[in-house]
Write a protein that holds these residues in place. Structure first.
Motif, PDB file in Angstrom:
ATOM      1  N   CYS B 189      74.492  67.365  -8.835  1.00  0.00           N
ATOM      2  CA  CYS B 189      73.515  68.170  -8.094  1.00  0.00           C
ATOM      3  C   CYS B 189      73.454  67.626  -6.672  1.00  0.00           C
ATOM      4  CB  CYS B 189      72.140  68.061  -8.767  1.00  0.00           C
ATOM      5  SG  CYS B 189      70.819  68.892  -7.869  1.00  0.00           S
ATOM      6  N   ASN B 191      71.563  68.161  -3.005  1.00  0.00           N
ATOM      7  CA  ASN B 191      70.461  68.814  -2.290  1.00  0.00           C
ATOM      8  C   ASN B 191      70.478  68.325  -0.852  1.00  0.00           C
ATOM      9  OD1 ASN B 191      68.089  69.815  -1.223  1.00  0.00           O
ATOM     10  ND2 ASN B 191      66.884  69.448  -3.067  1.00  0.00           N
ATOM     11  N   GLY B 193      68.681  68.679   2.122  1.00  0.00           N
ATOM     12  CA  GLY B 193      67.459  69.121   2.791  1.00  0.00           C
ATOM     13  C   GLY B 193      66.991  70.488   2.349  1.00  0.00           C
ATOM     14  N   GLY B 194      67.155  70.784   1.083  1.00  0.00           N
ATOM     15  CA  GLY B 194      66.669  72.059   0.568  1.00  0.00           C
ATOM     16  C   GLY B 194      67.775  73.057   0.242  1.00  0.00           C
ATOM     17  N   VAL B 196      70.531  73.639  -2.135  1.00  0.00           N
ATOM     18  CA  VAL B 196      70.897  73.031  -3.418  1.00  0.00           C
ATOM     19  C   VAL B 196      72.193  73.654  -3.947  1.00  0.00           C
ATOM     20  CG1 VAL B 196      70.183  72.682  -5.810  1.00  0.00           C
ATOM     21  CG2 VAL B 196      68.480  72.566  -3.968  1.00  0.00           C
ATOM     22  N   VAL B 210      65.953  74.235 -10.834  1.00  0.00           N
ATOM     23  CA  VAL B 210      65.748  74.137  -9.386  1.00  0.00           C
ATOM     24  C   VAL B 210      64.518  74.936  -8.988  1.00  0.00           C
ATOM     25  CG1 VAL B 210      66.824  74.454  -7.130  1.00  0.00           C
ATOM     26  CG2 VAL B 210      68.261  73.990  -9.116  1.00  0.00           C
ATOM     27  N   GLY B 211      63.627  74.311  -8.259  1.00  0.00           N
ATOM     28  CA  GLY B 211      62.399  74.961  -7.825  1.00  0.00           C
ATOM     29  C   GLY B 211      62.548  75.566  -6.439  1.00  0.00           C
ATOM     30  N   GLN B 213      60.451  75.979  -3.010  1.00  0.00           N
ATOM     31  CA  GLN B 213      59.295  75.452  -2.289  1.00  0.00           C
ATOM     32  C   GLN B 213      58.254  76.547  -2.040  1.00  0.00           C
ATOM     33  OE1 GLN B 213      58.332  72.448  -1.003  1.00  0.00           O
ATOM     34  NE2 GLN B 213      56.579  73.396   0.010  1.00  0.00           N
ATOM     35  N   LEU B 234      71.316  77.411  -4.825  1.00  0.00           N
ATOM     36  CA  LEU B 234      70.080  78.076  -4.414  1.00  0.00           C
ATOM     37  C   LEU B 234      69.729  77.573  -3.019  1.00  0.00           C
ATOM     38  CD1 LEU B 234      67.681  79.946  -5.146  1.00  0.00           C
ATOM     39  CD2 LEU B 234      66.473  77.920  -5.902  1.00  0.00           C
ATOM     40  N   VAL B 235      69.682  78.501  -2.096  1.00  0.00           N
ATOM     41  CA  VAL B 235      69.310  78.143  -0.729  1.00  0.00           C
ATOM     42  C   VAL B 235      68.016  78.867  -0.392  1.00  0.00           C
ATOM     43  CG1 VAL B 235      69.939  78.306   1.707  1.00  0.00           C
ATOM     44  CG2 VAL B 235      71.687  77.754   0.025  1.00  0.00           C
ATOM     45  N   THR B 236      67.046  78.129   0.107  1.00  0.00           N
ATOM     46  CA  THR B 236      65.774  78.720   0.513  1.00  0.00           C
ATOM     47  C   THR B 236      65.531  78.388   1.978  1.00  0.00           C
ATOM     48  OG1 THR B 236      64.857  78.494  -1.710  1.00  0.00           O
ATOM     49  CG2 THR B 236      63.286  78.744   0.092  1.00  0.00           C
ATOM     50  N   SER B 237      65.233  79.417   2.768  1.00  0.00           N
ATOM     51  CA  SER B 237      64.846  79.204   4.160  1.00  0.00           C
ATOM     52  C   SER B 237      63.407  79.647   4.300  1.00  0.00           C
ATOM     53  CB  SER B 237      65.690  80.046   5.109  1.00  0.00           C
ATOM     54  OG  SER B 237      66.973  79.509   5.218  1.00  0.00           O
ATOM     55  N   GLU B 241      59.414  75.710   7.968  1.00  0.00           N
ATOM     56  CA  GLU B 241      60.224  74.583   8.426  1.00  0.00           C
ATOM     57  C   GLU B 241      60.159  74.488   9.941  1.00  0.00           C
ATOM     58  OE1 GLU B 241      64.350  74.375   6.638  1.00  0.00           O
ATOM     59  OE2 GLU B 241      63.666  76.325   5.965  1.00  0.00           O
TER      60      GLU B 241
END
Lengths: 141, 326
Positions: B189, B191, B193-194, B196, B210-211, B213, B234-237, B241
């Motif tokens: 795994c 990650n 900085g967010g 994943v 995977v959570g 935020q 999984l990419v979250t923007s 930020e």
């Protein structure tokens, strides 16, 4: 009696060895300090270590040349309440309250660990000891 | 003939063996946390120390190649070349080539030449550039000025500047997973900085959980959704930020290449679930430029899943998206 001892010597030795083995395994399996008071050790980036008992609500600001973190003890757990690190990853980690758990702020080289009152620091950062909300393995975003 | 003593010793051995067998056999799972790409990167998985060290070395190499602020990086050299061709490492030309694909697909809403404008902003220290500076820099934003020819990269516009911050981590996550696959690793795994990316399942055979935020939690310890992934990303923007407020206005880090200012949107968080992390990185940013429904429809048409959180807290996802909302 001597005859009995002689006859069952091997049996007695085996029983004693098994009992000792079982006792050692039992002690190893016990959560250390589970019944005692717990302390949050806050290791600052400057090498200073601050002790915060988990049964006393407290706010600790740790300011070093690397940056500032605010650590809060409330209701028996400790959390990172504020930090001016670049990405705020430490703020995303779950409040901790169990021995062995950690919160890490890598940019500020600051980490918090829970130890029993009489327990020593684990002495090392352990990313696996960082817990995220809802038992996820990692968090995106 | 077995003597009683032999029998007892044998029994003892069996007993000890049974006790040992009760303890779970620890998988060789290693992890490390490093500060790279201006963020915290976590690498973990069932692998040997040498393989893990190799992954960290790769991270350091990519940082040295792709960082806009390291003067000797490939990206800085391209930006400083005054329009002359620059010979770069194969990784850099690959990253730029792939990034240009997302620029084209987004119709320029994602633009890696945003560097001329993004360098004016300081989201960390809350500095808004002057309108004149933004207006002067804006004409130098345009991805069609970038040309990759083998190992050579050239910008037609000498004042243009690359900023791969919106896509590099996705590329790097994929590269790290490829490296781990090459090393025979089956469970890992990453990650960044967010961003994943996971390889296989966890060492215990269950998928990685995977959570996402919670965008309203002020970086608090809470997530709004989770998903189980085995092989994927999984990419979250989120607009949370590197955001700041000034003069009653809130500024966030996703810039609109058409205006030079933060994109105007009511989306506060966008996630993309994909096989490759670069797709996640490339497509999450675009979601902020569209209305959520059409953005998600576009994702679904590409065979990807997405999750959008709006400023009012409502959540939308692609049909059948495997997110558990919390």
């Amino acid at each position: 009696m001597a005859g009995f001892m002689k006859r069952y010597r091997a049996t007695i030795i085996a029983a004693v060895v098994l009992a000792v083995l079982a006792a050692v395994l039992f002690l190893l399996a016990l959560p250390r300090g589970a019944s005692g008071r717990l302390i949050a050790l806050v290791h600052g980036g400057d090498g200073a270590v601050h002790e915060l008992p988990l049964d006393e609500d407290a706010v600790l600001e740790v300011a070093t040349p690397l940056g500032t973190n605010t650590v809060v003890v409330e209701g028996g757990s400790v959390r990172m309440d504020a930090a001016d690190c670049p990405h705020g990853d430490c703020l995303r980690q779950r409040p901790i309250s169990r021995p062995g758990e950690q919160i890490i702020c890598l940019p500020h080289e600051l980490w918090i660990e829970i130890v029993p009152e009489d327990g020593a620091s684990s002495g090392m950062l352990d990313e696996d000891a960082v817990s995220y909300p809802d038992d996820v393995d990692t968090v995106a975003g | 003939m077995i003597t009683r003593r032999q029998l007892l010793i044998g029994a003892l051995g069996l007993g000890a063996g049974a006790l040992t067998a009760c303890a779970p056999r620890p998988a060789e799972e290693l992890s490390t946390t490093v500060f790279c790409f201006d963020t915290v990167c976590q690498l973990r998985g069932a692998m040997g120390q040498e393989v893990l060290d190799g992954a960290v070395t790769l991270c350091e190499r990519f940082e040295q190649l792709f960082s806009r602020t390291i003067a000797t990086s490939d990206i800085a050299r391209i930006n400083d070349a005054g329009g002359e061709p620059v010979v770069v490492e194969p990784e850099t030309s690959d990253l730029i080539s792939k990034a240009l694909g997302y620029c084209e697909e987004s119709g320029g809403l994602f633009d890696i030449t945003i560097g001329a404008v993004s360098s004016l902003w300081d989201f960390r220290n809350g500095i808004v550039p002057s309108e004149e500076d933004v207006a002067a820099a804006l004409p130098h934003v345009g991805w069609r000025t970038v040309h990759v020819d083998g190992a050579t990269v050239r910008l037609d516009d000498p004042a243009a500047a690359l900023d791969l911050g919106g896509i590099a981590k996705g590329w790097i996550a994929d590269a790290l997973i490829s490296y781990l696959v090459g090393e025979g690793v089956e469970s890992a795994c990453v990650n960044l900085g967010g961003n994943v990316a996971v390889l296989g399942s966890k060492p215990d055979g269950t998928p990685w959980r995977v959570g996402v935020q919670d965008p309203f939690a002020e970086r608090g310890a809470s997530i709004i959704a989770r998903t189980d992934i085995a092989d994927g990303s999984l990419v979250t923007s989120g607009l949370y930020e590197r955001a700041f407020e000034q003069g009653g206005r809130r500024y966030w880090h996703i810039l609109d290449p058409r205006t030079g200012y933060p994109v105007e949107t009511d989306i506060v968080s966008a996630s993309v679930l994909s096989e490759r992390s670069i797709d996640g990185d490339g497509f999450t940013k675009q979601l902020f430029f569209n209305d959520p429904e059409s953005g998600l429809a576009d994702l679904a048409a590409r065979g990807l899943h997405g999750l959008i959180v709006r400023a009012d807290g409502t959540m939308l996802s692609t049909p059948g998206a495997p997110f558990t909302l919390l």
